[in-house]
Design an enzyme around this catalytic site. Structure first.
Site, PDB file in Angstrom:
ATOM      1  N   CYS A  23       0.826  -1.221   0.000  1.00 39.47           N
ATOM      2  CA  CYS A  23       0.000   0.000   0.000  1.00 39.47           C
ATOM      3  C   CYS A  23       0.860   1.271   0.000  1.00 39.47           C
ATOM      4  O   CYS A  23       1.628   1.495   0.936  1.00 39.47           O
ATOM      5  CB  CYS A  23      -0.906  -0.071   1.233  1.00 39.47           C
ATOM      6  SG  CYS A  23      -1.585   1.487   1.782  1.00 39.47           S
ATOM      7  N   CYS A  26       0.243   3.726   2.886  1.00 38.83           N
ATOM      8  CA  CYS A  26       0.776   3.148   4.131  1.00 38.83           C
ATOM      9  C   CYS A  26       2.255   3.491   4.279  1.00 38.83           C
ATOM     10  O   CYS A  26       2.732   3.772   5.379  1.00 38.83           O
ATOM     11  CB  CYS A  26       0.616   1.627   4.136  1.00 38.83           C
ATOM     12  SG  CYS A  26      -1.100   1.087   4.058  1.00 38.83           S
TER      13      CYS A  26
END
Length: 98
Positions: A23, A26
């Site tokens: 991600c 993230c």
């Protein structure tokens, strides 16, 4: 799972970062969380949970997107937000729960 319950039941605020290795947002959260931890040191706990490795926990807390941040105080969820959260916003939030 019981270890997680023990961690979030602390008296100090516990910020949980549900993330995934793949991600992009993230990856942006990681240095922000490090700065928050550096600023507030041991007044708060920050833990990272990889949703791909901890599917039951992600399901229990209905994490549908990453990153999702949850804040616990004494085992009770007091705040939740998905997406990238800026450092100052996190610090203000955490300080309000100290």
């Amino acid at each position: 799972m019981s270890n997680f319950s023990k961690i979030i039941s602390q008296d100090k605020p516990v910020l949980v970062d549900f993330f995934a290795e793949w991600c992009g947002p993230c990856k942006m959260m990681s240095p922000i969380l490090k700065e928050v931890k550096d600023t507030l040191s041991d007044k708060v706990s920050i833990i990272k949970i990889d949703v791909d490795k901890n599917q039951p926990l992600a399901t229990k807390y209905q994490v549908r997107g990453v990153p999702t941040l949850l804040l616990f105080k004494n085992g009770v969820q007091v705040w939740r937000q998905s997406g990238v959260v800026q450092k100052n916003e996190l610090i203000t939030l955490l300080q309000s729960h100290l």
